[in-house]
Design a protein around this motif. Structure first.
Motif, PDB file in Angstrom:
ATOM      1  N   LYS A 384     -18.311 -21.460  66.829  1.00  0.00           N
ATOM      2  CA  LYS A 384     -19.333 -21.291  65.748  1.00  0.00           C
ATOM      3  C   LYS A 384     -17.622 -20.605  64.899  1.00  0.00           C
ATOM      4  O   LYS A 384     -17.893 -20.129  63.902  1.00  0.00           O
ATOM      5  CB  LYS A 384     -19.530 -19.670  66.817  1.00  0.00           C
ATOM      6  N   GLU A 385     -16.870 -20.433  65.327  1.00  0.00           N
ATOM      7  CA  GLU A 385     -15.876 -20.009  64.634  1.00  0.00           C
ATOM      8  C   GLU A 385     -15.863 -21.027  62.908  1.00  0.00           C
ATOM      9  O   GLU A 385     -14.918 -20.608  62.422  1.00  0.00           O
ATOM     10  CB  GLU A 385     -14.440 -19.911  65.029  1.00  0.00           C
ATOM     11  N   ALA A 386     -16.064 -22.641  63.805  1.00  0.00           N
ATOM     12  CA  ALA A 386     -16.005 -23.362  62.838  1.00  0.00           C
ATOM     13  C   ALA A 386     -17.234 -23.751  61.648  1.00  0.00           C
ATOM     14  O   ALA A 386     -16.950 -25.136  61.473  1.00  0.00           O
ATOM     15  CB  ALA A 386     -15.265 -24.664  63.562  1.00  0.00           C
ATOM     16  N   GLU A 387     -17.833 -22.856  62.255  1.00  0.00           N
ATOM     17  CA  GLU A 387     -19.380 -23.019  61.529  1.00  0.00           C
ATOM     18  C   GLU A 387     -19.350 -23.303  59.996  1.00  0.00           C
ATOM     19  O   GLU A 387     -20.051 -24.148  60.265  1.00  0.00           O
ATOM     20  CB  GLU A 387     -19.981 -21.764  61.831  1.00  0.00           C
ATOM     21  N   THR A 388     -18.339 -22.636  59.142  1.00  0.00           N
ATOM     22  CA  THR A 388     -18.886 -22.707  58.064  1.00  0.00           C
ATOM     23  C   THR A 388     -18.041 -23.941  57.544  1.00  0.00           C
ATOM     24  O   THR A 388     -19.076 -24.925  56.404  1.00  0.00           O
ATOM     25  CB  THR A 388     -17.947 -21.437  56.980  1.00  0.00           C
ATOM     26  N   LYS A 389     -16.857 -24.037  57.890  1.00  0.00           N
ATOM     27  CA  LYS A 389     -16.183 -25.542  57.625  1.00  0.00           C
ATOM     28  C   LYS A 389     -16.994 -27.027  57.833  1.00  0.00           C
ATOM     29  O   LYS A 389     -16.644 -27.119  57.326  1.00  0.00           O
ATOM     30  CB  LYS A 389     -14.969 -26.020  58.459  1.00  0.00           C
ATOM     31  N   GLN A 390     -17.612 -26.907  59.052  1.00  0.00           N
ATOM     32  CA  GLN A 390     -18.427 -28.243  59.106  1.00  0.00           C
ATOM     33  C   GLN A 390     -19.280 -28.384  59.118  1.00  0.00           C
ATOM     34  O   GLN A 390     -20.124 -29.183  58.811  1.00  0.00           O
ATOM     35  CB  GLN A 390     -18.731 -28.124  61.194  1.00  0.00           C
ATOM     36  N   LYS A 391     -20.213 -27.208  58.820  1.00  0.00           N
ATOM     37  CA  LYS A 391     -21.905 -27.567  57.803  1.00  0.00           C
ATOM     38  C   LYS A 391     -21.317 -28.048  56.213  1.00  0.00           C
ATOM     39  O   LYS A 391     -22.042 -29.106  55.714  1.00  0.00           O
ATOM     40  CB  LYS A 391     -22.782 -26.033  57.204  1.00  0.00           C
TER      41      LYS A 391
END
Length: 645
Positions: A384-391
């Motif tokens: 969940k912490e890397a959600e924005t970057k991965q998306k």
């Protein structure tokens, strides 16, 4: 102005709209009459009238009474009333947007009118069927039906229906993006309707003319005619026209970035539209409103409307509408930060594109997109912490991949297209060369044959004439029968020489100008006048046809057909007047031959070789032959020919 923001709305209908307020009054009176328990025929007529008047008030009620009218008409066996009811029900389904049921009802009416030889009724049904073909984008069939109807209406000087049909032809040109012809046709119709103060017809015509001006980016005139349409539609209570007018003006306001004005107009359109029962019309108008909501950042309202229109487009299987609907849903979902919805509608759009295009690259992209969505959901649960970057990273990657696939597919398609064009050009060149060589050989053969005919057959016929004349002058013939027989032989030989010269004339020419054909026809008519001085011959021809070219076969077949028609009128019809009218109608040549003779009953009279040969000659050159005759009312023959390319 962006063309994809313009919407073509209603077809120019052959039927007319009644003032809604007046319709409600008439409906009330008809229902009162129905309560008095009238006889079977009166009941059927009331149901038929209710079908028509309800069509501008409530589509569902119109279909309800249409069913009752059909049932009663069938019980009575009244084919005339049954054909009219089928036509009325077909018109109701057309307004509802159910073109399949509309076509079936019109075809049922067509079958009855065909059996009754109702030419006027058939012309009107052809007009309405053409409207359906236009909706199905079968423009060639639509244009053919409209032109056939127009020829009939013009032949009987039915001015109102002629202009109605011209308006429909103008709409076909609008669909084909021939805006110059569309403007000419529809402007002519509007001027005619304004001269006669036809408010019902002006409602649709002005709306269509506004659409033409909008296509050529003349928004001033577009707004002018939309305003005229609104006034006419309001005066006659045409709710569909009123809603369309508001919607089209709103579209222009959207392009002008006047969002507040656009939303107000869309709301007015929606309020009027709610009184209609056409699911397709409602969905089209709702989709426009949803786009304006996106511009105004009313995203939840926009998504609600788009989900509603999606169901309608799926139901009627309108893939083109679904494409733009899905794209709008993707945009709204992205702005609402709903990644799952974005993924879902991207999948739906990809599957739809795959179905429409059959493109392997699109299929692979859809599979990659599905895989991406699955991986994304797993990572969302674990990281969940890397959600924005991965998306963002994956979205950029898939967008790049899709872009590359599209570019590669485009380059492959372009290369293949160029290769196909080159092969087609080479094949066409070889074909043209072969045709030229073949034509040269045929021309040489024709010249040889014509020389043989002239030198041999012509000389022999001349010798026969000379011999007969010498016999008559050399001997003092006392036998009247023998003298008459010799005169007959001489006359026959002379007429044969004339026919031979006509044949040689045609054979010696690859192409025949219409001016040459006109001279031949005039020469034939002059000879006919000398033989029949009591017959009034009238021959008119468009000056525009003077340079029109025909093949030698076409020219001779046309000449022989006109010659046979005139001879029939002189020999058998006892006509005192024979009219020949030749004119140009779009890409056709119309030849109308009429006489005021005794005529004949087509149903009981067997066609002889002359009529059969005329029809065969015209069919051989891919023309249309139509003969109408009635005892005591003369005979009319219409030849409709294609112009040479």
């Amino acid at each position: 102005m962006k063309r994809n923001r313009i919407f073509f709305l209603t077809l120019f209908l052959v039927t007319f709209f009644v003032h809604a307020q007046d319709a409600n009054v008439l409906i009330g009176k008809l229902k009162t009459e129905l309560k008095a328990n009238p006889d079977a025929k009166k009941t059927a007529l009331i149901y038929s009238d209710l079908t028509w008047y309800y069509s501008v008030v409530s589509i569902d009620s119109a279909l309800h009474y249409g069913g009752k009218a059909l049932l009663e008409s069938k019980k009575m066996g009244d084919s005339t009333l049954l054909a009219q009811v089928y036509s009325d029900v077909g018109a109701v389904y057309f307004r509802k947007g159910d073109f399949q049921n509309s076509q079936e009802n019109y075809l049922a009416a067509y079958k009855i009118r065909k059996a009754r030889n109702d030419s006027k009724g058939l012309a009107k049904i052809n007009n309405n069927l053409a409207n359906i073909y236009e909706k199905k984008q079968q423009y060639k069939q639509a244009m053919a039906s409209f032109l056939e109807a127009l020829h009939y209406f013009e032949s009987i000087n039915d001015e109102k229906n002629s202009y109605t049909t011209k308006g429909n032809i103008g709409l076909i040109f609008l669909k084909l993006k021939n805006f110059h012809k569309a403007l000419n046709y529809i402007s002519d119709v509007v001027r005619y309707q304004e001269r006669n103060n036809f408010k019902e017809e002006l409602c649709g015509s002005c709306l269509n003319l506004g659409n033409v001006y909008l296509q050529i980016n003349d928004t001033i005139n577009a707004l002018k005619y939309y305003d005229k349409s609104l006034k006419a539609c309001t005066s006659v209570g045409n709710k569909k026209g009123i809603s369309s007018g508001y919607n089209n003006i709103a579209t222009i306001k959207t392009e002008q970035r006047k969002s507040k004005d656009a939303l107000t107009l869309y709301e007015k359109s929606r309020q009027v539209r709610e009184q209609l029962n056409s699911d397709l019309d409602k969905a089209n108008f709702d989709f426009n409103l949803a786009k304006e909501c996106i511009v105004a950042n009313q995203l939840n309202e926009a998504k609600k409307i788009l989900l509603s229109t999606k169901k309608v487009f799926e139901k009627i299987k309108s893939n083109s509408k679904l494409q733009v609907n899905y794209k709008a849903l993707i945009t709204v979902s992205a702005k609402l930060n709903q990644p799952d919805s974005v993924g879902f509608y991207v999948d739906e759009l990809s599957l739809l594109n795959e179905e429409l295009l059959g493109n392997a690259a699109v299929k692979q992209a859809a599979e990659l997109e599905t895989k991406f969505q699955t991986e994304k959901k797993e990572k969302l649960l674990l990281e969940k912490e890397a959600e924005t970057k991965q998306k963002n990273f994956l979205l950029i990657g898939i967008s790049t991949l899709l872009f590359l696939i599209v570019i590669i597919a485009f380059l492959i398609h372009r290369q293949q297209k160029l290769k196909n064009q080159q092969q087609e050009q080479e094949f066409q060149l070889k074909t043209d060369i072969g045709q030229i060589e073949k034509q040269n050989e045929l021309q040489e053969q024709r010249l040889n044959i014509s020389r043989d005919l002239h030198d041999n057959i012509g000389a022999q016929l001349t010798f026969i004439i000379s011999s007969v004349d010498n016999i008559k002058y050399a001997f003092d013939l006392k036998n009247a029968k023998l003298d008459s027989k010799l005169q007959s032989i001489s006359s026959f030989a002379k007429s044969t020489i004339v026919e031979l010269r006509d044949t040689i004339w045609a054979m010696n020419n690859n192409e025949i100008h219409f001016e040459d054909l006109r001279v031949r026809i005039l020469d034939f008519i002059e000879k006919a006048k000398m033989a029949k001085e009591n017959v009034d011959f009238r021959f008119t021809i468009d000056n525009s046809l003077s340079e029109e070219k025909l093949t030698s076969i076409s020219g001779m077949n046309i000449y022989r057909t006109i010659q046979e028609a005139v001879n029939n009128a002189i020999k058998y019809a006892e006509a005192s007047q024979i009219l020949i009218d030749v004119k140009s109608v779009d890409d056709k040549i119309s030849i109308h031959i009429r006489d005021n003779g005794i005529g004949f009953d087509e149903a009981v009279t067997e066609k002889g070789n002359g009529l059969y040969n005329m029809e065969k000659r015209i069919k051989d050159i891919e023309g249309i032959f139509n003969l109408v005759s009635e005892s005591g009312k003369g005979t009319a023959i219409l030849l409709l020919l294609n112009k040479e390319k």
